[in-house]
Design a protein around this motif. Structure first.
Motif, PDB file in Angstrom:
ATOM      1  N   ASP A  82      -3.619  11.855  -0.605  1.00  0.00           N
ATOM      2  CA  ASP A  82      -3.936  13.202  -0.125  1.00  0.00           C
ATOM      3  C   ASP A  82      -3.365  14.282  -1.039  1.00  0.00           C
ATOM      4  O   ASP A  82      -2.875  15.306  -0.581  1.00  0.00           O
ATOM      5  N   HIS A 103      -3.929  12.506  -8.136  1.00  0.00           N
ATOM      6  CA  HIS A 103      -5.005  11.563  -8.451  1.00  0.00           C
ATOM      7  C   HIS A 103      -5.629  11.908  -9.808  1.00  0.00           C
ATOM      8  O   HIS A 103      -5.922  11.002 -10.607  1.00  0.00           O
ATOM      9  N   GLU A 128      -5.957   3.434  -6.748  1.00  0.00           N
ATOM     10  CA  GLU A 128      -6.277   3.270  -5.329  1.00  0.00           C
ATOM     11  C   GLU A 128      -5.226   3.954  -4.451  1.00  0.00           C
ATOM     12  O   GLU A 128      -5.549   4.564  -3.428  1.00  0.00           O
ATOM     13  N   LEU A 129      -3.971   3.856  -4.878  1.00  0.00           N
ATOM     14  CA  LEU A 129      -2.895   4.470  -4.105  1.00  0.00           C
ATOM     15  C   LEU A 129      -2.929   5.996  -4.190  1.00  0.00           C
ATOM     16  O   LEU A 129      -2.721   6.686  -3.192  1.00  0.00           O
ATOM     17  N   GLU A 144       0.813  -1.209   0.000  1.00  0.00           N
ATOM     18  CA  GLU A 144       0.000   0.000   0.000  1.00  0.00           C
ATOM     19  C   GLU A 144       0.855   1.271   0.000  1.00  0.00           C
ATOM     20  O   GLU A 144       0.360   2.351   0.302  1.00  0.00           O
ATOM     21  N   GLU A 189      -5.499   7.821  -4.748  1.00  0.00           N
ATOM     22  CA  GLU A 189      -6.701   8.301  -4.056  1.00  0.00           C
ATOM     23  C   GLU A 189      -6.431   8.475  -2.570  1.00  0.00           C
ATOM     24  O   GLU A 189      -7.022   9.330  -1.907  1.00  0.00           O
ATOM     25  N   GLU A 190      -5.507   7.661  -2.044  1.00  0.00           N
ATOM     26  CA  GLU A 190      -5.169   7.741  -0.621  1.00  0.00           C
ATOM     27  C   GLU A 190      -3.973   8.654  -0.364  1.00  0.00           C
ATOM     28  O   GLU A 190      -3.557   8.829   0.775  1.00  0.00           O
TER      29      GLU A 190
END
Length: 366
Positions: free
Chosen positions: A149, A154, A143-144, A113, A146-147
């Motif tokens: 910040d 993104h 997915e990465l 992750e 999006e996390e």
């Protein structure tokens, strides 16, 4: 597009977007490796792509003799070498193998992750021979990001995913909507004239144009694209296409007066030659005479006409024809609905002659 470099600058702020190598574990006498790596960095700084590729490979090979297989240092060297190969279509297989090597090492070093996986995931996606595998890599990277910040990162990933997959059999409604989501982020995060915001507006408008949806929104987007690019001191390809789309859209809406300014704009942008035949911006297809269609009758009509200063067709005449008078009648009727970019002479639009042949053929049944 070296998307991996842009991401790395934004997330890691690594100099030149290149993975740095720790040489502290190497003996001081390992000058050959250090010299090779320094020369590689210099080649990148100098934008010497051929030399950078050669030195990236050389440094990677030297690294194989210096570092353990699976080590993070060797993975970083593989990443740099893969990045140099990724821009050459014929080298995508080798680049992809290197990116997969990097991914395996990064997963062990950083975990599944970690944001460090983003760049090799994008590289693996863009060099994969399988659209399905590319999609899986892109989705994991999404997915990465999006996390992460960082909304702009993104948005970049959404755009990169759309840009790659829209040319494959993996394109679907979800991939389409990635571009719309990216544009929404750019609108919120970037100033009005930012190039990325303008180009994403053009892409969204192009999707709507092809799908023949949201005409009002599409016109607004394209008008904004034209407005922003008009201040440049050169003609951007998107500006030309935006004008062409607007000609078509305004003609569909029956607003020829509004399409005229875009016809003229295109005419002023094109490097017209004295003997160059003009190209229509909006064409209305002729109706096939029903009586001829029932008989399977085919033919063609050659016409001459004048394209006036506003891009309208005037004074159409039949030069020659084959197949019957109804083909001629329909051709004369439809050609007056076409719009052209007017010819420019000394910076001013002028009337100019042109010709065209309309072919009437029946689809062959198998």
């Amino acid at each position: 597009m070296k998307f991996r470099f842009r991401l790395r600058r934004q997330i890691f702020a690594t100099t030149l977007g290149l993975t740095l190598i720790s040489v502290s574990s190497l003996p001081v006498s390992a000058s050959e490796f250090s010299d090779s790596y320094s020369a590689y960095l210099q080649a990148v700084t100098d934008n010497d792509d051929e030399q950078a590729r050669k030195l990236a490979e050389q440094t990677y090979r030297l690294g194989q003799a210096k570092f353990d297989k699976g080590s993070i240092n060797l993975a970083n060297l593989a990443f740099n070498y893969a990045g140099e190969l990724a821009d050459i279509a014929e080298q995508h297989v080798q680049a992809n193998n290197l990116y997969l090597e990097v991914l395996a090492s990064y997963r062990v070093e950083f975990g599944n992750e970690a944001i460090e996986l983003i760049d090799p995931l994008v590289g693996a996606a863009q060099t994969s021979s399988s659209a399905k595998k590319a999609k899986a890599f892109f989705y994991e990277a999404l997915e990465l990001t999006e996390e992460a910040d960082n909304k702009l990162v993104h948005a970049d990933m959404l755009e990169a995913t759309f840009d790659h997959l829209n040319r494959t059999d993996q394109y679907n409604r979800t991939v389409r909507d990635f571009m719309f989501e990216a544009h929404d982020i750019y609108k919120d995060e970037l100033p009005e004239g930012a190039l990325k915001r303008v180009t994403s507006a053009f892409t969204v408008a192009s999707i709507n144009f092809v799908e023949k949806k949201n005409t009002e929104e599409t016109i607004l987007l394209l008008e904004e694209v034209v407005k922003q690019f008009s201040v440049l001191d050169y003609n951007h390809p998107y500006e030309l296409r935006a004008h062409a789309y607007l000609v078509d859209l305004y003609e569909r809406e029956g607003e020829s007066s509004k399409s005229t300014q875009h016809c003229i704009a295109i005419g002023s942008m094109r490097p017209w030659l004295g003997d160059q035949e003009q190209v229509p911006l909006y064409r209305h297809s002729p109706n096939y005479p029903k009586s001829y269609a029932r008989k399977g009758k085919e033919g063609w009509v050659q016409l001459s006409f004048t394209i006036d200063e506003s891009g309208f067709v005037t004074d159409p005449k039949i030069i020659d024809s084959k197949g019957g008078s109804r083909f001629e009648t329909e051709s004369l009727k439809v050609i007056q609905k076409w719009r052209y970019a007017p010819k420019f002479v000394n910076g001013k639009s002028v009337a100019a002659p042109s010709t065209v042949q309309l072919d009437y053929t029946m689809a062959k049944s198998r």
